[in-house]
Design a protein around this motif. Structure first.
Motif, PDB file in Angstrom:
ATOM      1  N   TYR A 116       0.826  -1.203   0.000  1.00 39.51           N
ATOM      2  CA  TYR A 116       0.000   0.000   0.000  1.00 39.51           C
ATOM      3  C   TYR A 116       0.862   1.255   0.000  1.00 39.51           C
ATOM      4  N   SER A 117       1.961   1.248   0.753  1.00 40.54           N
ATOM      5  CA  SER A 117       2.843   2.417   0.817  1.00 40.54           C
ATOM      6  C   SER A 117       3.433   2.740  -0.547  1.00 40.54           C
ATOM      7  N   ILE A 118       3.911   1.712  -1.246  1.00 42.00           N
ATOM      8  CA  ILE A 118       4.520   1.943  -2.558  1.00 42.00           C
ATOM      9  C   ILE A 118       3.463   2.333  -3.586  1.00 42.00           C
ATOM     10  N   GLN A 119       2.269   1.772  -3.485  1.00 38.33           N
ATOM     11  CA  GLN A 119       1.183   2.184  -4.380  1.00 38.33           C
ATOM     12  C   GLN A 119       0.887   3.666  -4.210  1.00 38.33           C
ATOM     13  N   LYS A 120       0.884   4.140  -2.955  1.00 40.88           N
ATOM     14  CA  LYS A 120       0.627   5.568  -2.710  1.00 40.88           C
ATOM     15  C   LYS A 120       1.726   6.432  -3.307  1.00 40.88           C
ATOM     16  N   PHE A 151      12.286   3.884   2.799  1.00 38.49           N
ATOM     17  CA  PHE A 151      11.406   4.008   1.632  1.00 38.49           C
ATOM     18  C   PHE A 151      12.119   3.595   0.351  1.00 38.49           C
ATOM     19  N   CYS A 152      13.348   4.087   0.164  1.00 35.58           N
ATOM     20  CA  CYS A 152      14.098   3.761  -1.053  1.00 35.58           C
ATOM     21  C   CYS A 152      14.373   2.270  -1.169  1.00 35.58           C
ATOM     22  N   THR A 153      14.741   1.646  -0.044  1.00 36.67           N
ATOM     23  CA  THR A 153      15.009   0.208  -0.047  1.00 36.67           C
ATOM     24  C   THR A 153      13.758  -0.581  -0.387  1.00 36.67           C
ATOM     25  N   GLN A 154      12.631  -0.229   0.252  1.00 33.27           N
ATOM     26  CA  GLN A 154      11.382  -0.944  -0.001  1.00 33.27           C
ATOM     27  C   GLN A 154      10.912  -0.728  -1.434  1.00 33.27           C
ATOM     28  N   PHE A 155      11.044   0.511  -1.937  1.00 36.86           N
ATOM     29  CA  PHE A 155      10.607   0.802  -3.306  1.00 36.86           C
ATOM     30  C   PHE A 155      11.396  -0.025  -4.308  1.00 36.86           C
ATOM     31  N   ARG A 156      12.723  -0.043  -4.146  1.00 36.80           N
ATOM     32  CA  ARG A 156      13.535  -0.788  -5.108  1.00 36.80           C
ATOM     33  C   ARG A 156      13.277  -2.283  -4.991  1.00 36.80           C
ATOM     34  N   ARG A 157      13.044  -2.776  -3.783  1.00 37.92           N
ATOM     35  CA  ARG A 157      12.766  -4.191  -3.608  1.00 37.92           C
ATOM     36  C   ARG A 157      11.489  -4.586  -4.342  1.00 37.92           C
ATOM     37  N   GLU A 158      10.462  -3.735  -4.310  1.00 37.63           N
ATOM     38  CA  GLU A 158       9.181  -4.088  -4.899  1.00 37.63           C
ATOM     39  C   GLU A 158       9.090  -3.737  -6.390  1.00 37.63           C
ATOM     40  N   ALA A 166       4.309   8.192   0.839  1.00 38.67           N
ATOM     41  CA  ALA A 166       4.153   6.761   1.134  1.00 38.67           C
ATOM     42  C   ALA A 166       3.885   6.497   2.609  1.00 38.67           C
ATOM     43  N   SER A 167       3.838   7.573   3.394  1.00 41.51           N
ATOM     44  CA  SER A 167       3.633   7.459   4.857  1.00 41.51           C
ATOM     45  C   SER A 167       4.759   6.692   5.527  1.00 41.51           C
ATOM     46  N   LEU A 168       5.974   6.862   5.022  1.00 39.73           N
ATOM     47  CA  LEU A 168       7.156   6.245   5.610  1.00 39.73           C
ATOM     48  C   LEU A 168       8.077   7.348   6.111  1.00 39.73           C
ATOM     49  N   LYS A 169       8.530   7.234   7.360  1.00 38.35           N
ATOM     50  CA  LYS A 169       9.294   8.302   7.992  1.00 38.35           C
ATOM     51  C   LYS A 169      10.740   8.365   7.498  1.00 38.35           C
ATOM     52  N   GLN A 170      11.351   7.218   7.285  1.00 41.29           N
ATOM     53  CA  GLN A 170      12.763   7.181   6.907  1.00 41.29           C
ATOM     54  C   GLN A 170      12.909   7.083   5.386  1.00 41.29           C
ATOM     55  N   VAL A 171      13.643   8.029   4.813  1.00 38.56           N
ATOM     56  CA  VAL A 171      13.861   8.035   3.364  1.00 38.56           C
ATOM     57  C   VAL A 171      14.612   6.779   2.933  1.00 38.56           C
ATOM     58  N   SER A 172      15.613   6.371   3.720  1.00 34.88           N
ATOM     59  CA  SER A 172      16.405   5.188   3.353  1.00 34.88           C
ATOM     60  C   SER A 172      15.532   3.939   3.328  1.00 34.88           C
TER      61      SER A 172
END
Length: 286
Positions: free
Chosen positions: A184-188, A218-225, A210-216
């Motif tokens: 859901y975070s990455i979709q947002k 967020f970037c890791t999760q985005f690239r993973r997905e 994405a409602s994620l506090k830490q930029v690092s």
């Protein structure tokens, strides 16, 4: 347990024959490696499942090299010689070695499935990561009954691998890619990108969307997905929209460049050609 103390490995460990009551688990471990590391040629007596949670790596096993991206599961076969090397960034690997034929009916079934399908790489197999971490946690924790708990986790892992390989085969048969749904975070974050194609978006702004506090994180999760960085994905969206805009006779190249947040028509043309292997002017003529 062996702690890695090598110049190419920032931190890591490996357990050989980690479970006395489950000898079919031949080894397991994880390692955080420097960019461009090189893993020498070696082999194992069982299958090895290697998951990449960060970076990109190139493996050589069998006839052809295989590019492994974040979230992919790479598979080598018993006694198969293989080696690997990292690419432009640091990499984080998590792996387990298994003599599948000694792990009951489920293990024998998976071994046969992998051999028949000649499975080498399972892209986008993120669901395997928490299972592998749970198995390593059982090994490290030394809790009573860890062999039985590990076997239960392995059954889940087997089902995930077979499910993903079946989906991959179906995708090839249908000549299309089967994309896993994003969280859901990455979709947002992606929806926010699609609404803001007129400028480059700071990573902090995307993380907030994405409602994620830490930029690092967020970037890791985005690239993973998604498979690429947030900036690269947003650039793709802007370029695709710009390419469609160039179809309109009233839209000249400079106007399109400004509309989609490029600093100049020259910059836009350079990036456009890098992405599509054709200049904006040639695209308009086509």
């Amino acid at each position: 347990m062996k702690i890695f103390r090598e110049p190419q490995i920032i931190s890591g460990f490996i357990y050989e024959d980690p479970l006395e009551d489950l000898p079919a688990v031949t080894h397991c471990g994880e390692a955080f490696c420097v960019r461009g590391y090189k893993l020498p040629t070696h082999s194992h007596r069982g299958f090895e499942l290697s998951y990449l949670s960060r970076g990109e790596a190139t493996w050589r096993a069998g006839d052809n090299p295989t590019l492994q991206r974040m979230g992919d599961l790479f598979i080598t076969y018993p006694n198969e010689r293989h080696n690997g090397e990292g690419r432009a960034v640091e990499t984080h690997h998590l792996w387990i070695g298994l003599e599948l034929e000694k792990l009951g009916a489920e293990g024998r079934h998976l071994a046969g499935h992998l051999r028949r399908k000649k499975v080498r790489l399972l892209p986008g197999c993120q669901a395997a990561e928490p299972v592998l971490r749970a198995i390593v946690g059982q090994v490290v924790g030394g809790l009573p009954g860890k062999g039985a708990v590990t076997l239960a986790y392995l059954r889940v892992l087997f089902a995930l691998i077979e499910q993903q390989s079946s989906r991959q085969a179906a995708g090839k048969q249908n000549n299309k890619t089967l994309a896993l749904p994003h969280s859901y975070s990455i979709q947002k974050a992606i929806a926010y990108m699609e609404k803001n194609l007129d400028r480059r978006l700071p990573l902090s702004e995307l993380a907030a969307a994405a409602s994620l506090k830490q930029v690092s994180h967020f970037c890791t999760q985005f690239r993973r997905e998604v498979g690429i960085t947030p900036a690269a994905h947003h650039l793709q969206l802007r370029l695709n929209a710009a390419r469609n805009a160039l179809r309109q006779p009233a839209m000249d190249i400079t106007r399109v460049a400004m509309q989609f947040g490029f600093s100049s028509s020259q910059h836009f043309s350079t990036v456009f050609q890098d992405a599509f292997k054709i200049t904006p002017r040639a695209w308009r003529k086509k």
